[in-house]
Design a protein around this motif. Structure first.
Motif, PDB file in Angstrom:
ATOM      1  N   VAL A  88       0.829  -1.202   0.000  1.00 42.10           N
ATOM      2  CA  VAL A  88       0.000   0.000   0.000  1.00 42.10           C
ATOM      3  C   VAL A  88       0.863   1.252   0.000  1.00 42.10           C
ATOM      4  O   VAL A  88       1.879   1.331   0.692  1.00 42.10           O
ATOM      5  N   GLY A  89       0.453   2.248  -0.775  1.00 42.71           N
ATOM      6  CA  GLY A  89       1.151   3.528  -0.814  1.00 42.71           C
ATOM      7  C   GLY A  89       0.421   4.552   0.021  1.00 42.71           C
ATOM      8  O   GLY A  89      -0.073   4.250   1.113  1.00 42.71           O
ATOM      9  N   LYS A  90       0.304   5.758  -0.496  1.00 46.42           N
ATOM     10  CA  LYS A  90      -0.367   6.840   0.221  1.00 46.42           C
ATOM     11  C   LYS A  90      -1.861   6.601   0.256  1.00 46.42           C
ATOM     12  O   LYS A  90      -2.495   6.370  -0.773  1.00 46.42           O
ATOM     13  N   ARG A  91      -2.430   6.640   1.421  1.00 44.46           N
ATOM     14  CA  ARG A  91      -3.859   6.396   1.576  1.00 44.46           C
ATOM     15  C   ARG A  91      -4.654   7.662   1.258  1.00 44.46           C
ATOM     16  O   ARG A  91      -4.207   8.767   1.467  1.00 44.46           O
ATOM     17  N   GLY A  92      -5.860   7.454   0.753  1.00 42.63           N
ATOM     18  CA  GLY A  92      -6.772   8.565   0.580  1.00 42.63           C
ATOM     19  C   GLY A  92      -6.695   9.275  -0.758  1.00 42.63           C
ATOM     20  O   GLY A  92      -7.472  10.181  -1.011  1.00 42.63           O
ATOM     21  N   GLU A  93      -5.768   8.882  -1.639  1.00 41.87           N
ATOM     22  CA  GLU A  93      -5.698   9.528  -2.949  1.00 41.87           C
ATOM     23  C   GLU A  93      -6.271   8.588  -4.017  1.00 41.87           C
ATOM     24  O   GLU A  93      -7.459   8.359  -4.061  1.00 41.87           O
ATOM     25  N   SER A  94      -5.433   8.044  -4.861  1.00 40.89           N
ATOM     26  CA  SER A  94      -5.949   7.208  -5.945  1.00 40.89           C
ATOM     27  C   SER A  94      -6.463   5.871  -5.438  1.00 40.89           C
ATOM     28  O   SER A  94      -7.323   5.249  -6.065  1.00 40.89           O
ATOM     29  N   GLY A  95      -5.919   5.408  -4.299  1.00 39.31           N
ATOM     30  CA  GLY A  95      -6.315   4.102  -3.775  1.00 39.31           C
ATOM     31  C   GLY A  95      -5.584   2.947  -4.427  1.00 39.31           C
ATOM     32  O   GLY A  95      -5.805   1.787  -4.094  1.00 39.31           O
ATOM     33  N   GLY A 200       4.134   7.016   1.729  1.00 41.26           N
ATOM     34  CA  GLY A 200       3.516   8.283   1.356  1.00 41.26           C
ATOM     35  C   GLY A 200       3.441   8.504  -0.140  1.00 41.26           C
ATOM     36  O   GLY A 200       2.856   9.483  -0.604  1.00 41.26           O
ATOM     37  N   THR A 201       4.013   7.581  -0.932  1.00 39.00           N
ATOM     38  CA  THR A 201       3.970   7.697  -2.389  1.00 39.00           C
ATOM     39  C   THR A 201       2.602   7.284  -2.912  1.00 39.00           C
ATOM     40  O   THR A 201       2.043   6.274  -2.479  1.00 39.00           O
ATOM     41  N   ASP A 202       2.058   8.035  -3.828  1.00 32.67           N
ATOM     42  CA  ASP A 202       0.804   7.678  -4.477  1.00 32.67           C
ATOM     43  C   ASP A 202       1.111   6.690  -5.599  1.00 32.67           C
ATOM     44  O   ASP A 202       1.654   7.068  -6.645  1.00 32.67           O
ATOM     45  N   ILE A 203       0.788   5.427  -5.386  1.00 29.81           N
ATOM     46  CA  ILE A 203       1.094   4.385  -6.367  1.00 29.81           C
ATOM     47  C   ILE A 203       0.362   4.623  -7.681  1.00 29.81           C
ATOM     48  O   ILE A 203       0.830   4.216  -8.752  1.00 29.81           O
ATOM     49  N   GLY A 204      -0.765   5.310  -7.620  1.00 30.24           N
ATOM     50  CA  GLY A 204      -1.524   5.593  -8.832  1.00 30.24           C
ATOM     51  C   GLY A 204      -0.751   6.413  -9.845  1.00 30.24           C
ATOM     52  O   GLY A 204      -1.047   6.386 -11.045  1.00 30.24           O
ATOM     53  N   LYS A 205       0.259   7.139  -9.386  1.00 33.61           N
ATOM     54  CA  LYS A 205       1.053   7.975 -10.279  1.00 33.61           C
ATOM     55  C   LYS A 205       2.205   7.213 -10.932  1.00 33.61           C
ATOM     56  O   LYS A 205       2.900   7.752 -11.801  1.00 33.61           O
ATOM     57  N   LEU A 206       2.420   5.987 -10.510  1.00 29.19           N
ATOM     58  CA  LEU A 206       3.483   5.174 -11.107  1.00 29.19           C
ATOM     59  C   LEU A 206       2.990   4.516 -12.388  1.00 29.19           C
ATOM     60  O   LEU A 206       1.844   4.066 -12.469  1.00 29.19           O
ATOM     61  N   THR A 207       3.852   4.430 -13.385  1.00 29.98           N
ATOM     62  CA  THR A 207       3.483   3.791 -14.649  1.00 29.98           C
ATOM     63  C   THR A 207       3.773   2.290 -14.584  1.00 29.98           C
ATOM     64  O   THR A 207       4.497   1.816 -13.694  1.00 29.98           O
ATOM     65  N   ASP A 208       3.241   1.554 -15.543  1.00 34.42           N
ATOM     66  CA  ASP A 208       3.541   0.125 -15.622  1.00 34.42           C
ATOM     67  C   ASP A 208       5.037  -0.081 -15.845  1.00 34.42           C
ATOM     68  O   ASP A 208       5.623  -1.053 -15.354  1.00 34.42           O
TER      69      ASP A 208
END
Length: 238
Positions: A88-95, A200-208
């Motif tokens: 899990v990365g940063k909670r509360g953003e992309s999920g 604290g990283t938003d995993i949703g911002k990471l690319t494949d």
């Protein structure tokens, strides 16, 4: 240590040769520019932790406990037995979260990005893997050990093959609650991932491509336990 081990196993020649202990002493003394103890990913605590075994959660009585897992799997001598967890990365953003699978005998790593931490997303990724491996899936994925997170609780759904609904594609085992050491390889893999994805990283911002790079790095990392061979090299002889 990984660098020095790889130099030795590959027979590389340099003008100077030092051992692992000397290297870490140099780091402690600040001999290397821009490298200090703070850059080391793990600072070992020599105090031994005390573990206490607890019973499987009552809400998951339909699942198969790790206590019923064949002892031979614990020996790590056979390929195809995995541990699985959600990173899990940063909670509360992309999920968004990562599905992390670690093969117990070779430490081979499979990392997949998911839009959320739900069983539907986990099943979707496992279905993709089964389609990718085809008939070889059940040979490569014989068992998977997970925790009691809600994303894993419907064992029947996860075990059922997407290619043949009448068959099981693997056997799922559940570790005891609050017993992360029962999936120790998974936990160690997550620590390696943290090198690239800090808390604290938003995993949703990471690319494949970002995820594939991390997976590639881990699978090619020289490991002392294998005489400084990588997971990919161990898979080739498994």
């Amino acid at each position: 240590d990984a660098v020095i081990g790889e130099i030795r196993i590959k027979g590389l020649d340099f003008e100077t040769s030092i051992c692992t202990k000397t290297l870490y002493n140099y780091i402690d003394k600040g001999i290397f520019a821009n490298i200090s103890n703070k850059d080391l990913p793990v600072k070992r605590n020599k105090k031994k932790r005390k573990y206490q075994r607890v019973r499987i959660a009552k809400k998951n009585l339909k699942g198969t406990s790790i206590e019923e897992r064949p002892p031979r799997i614990g020996k790590r001598e056979e390929y195809g037995h995995w541990e699985m967890d959600c990173f899990v990365g940063k909670r509360g953003e992309s999920g968004a979260t990562l599905l992390v699978l670690t093969e117990r005998s070779t430490r081979q790593e499979i990392i997949r990005k998911m839009p959320n931490k739900t069983q539907a997303s986990v099943k979707k990724e496992l279905d993709k893997l089964e389609r990718k491996y085809g008939k070889n899936f059940s040979k490569c994925f014989k068992t998977i050990t997970v925790d009691n997170g809600p994303e894993f609780l419907n064992s029947i759904e996860l075990e059922t093959s997407v290619l043949d609904r009448k068959k099981k594609r693997f056997k799922l085992y559940y570790s005891h609650p609050y017993s992360s050491w029962e999936r120790g390889s998974n936990e160690n893999a997550n620590r390696l991932i943290r090198r690239f994805i800090p808390k604290g990283t938003d995993i949703g911002k990471l690319t494949d491509g970002d995820i594939q790079m991390i997976e590639h790095w881990i699978n090619n990392y020289p490991r002392r336990i294998f005489g400084y061979r990588s997971a990919n090299e161990m898979v080739m002889v498994a």
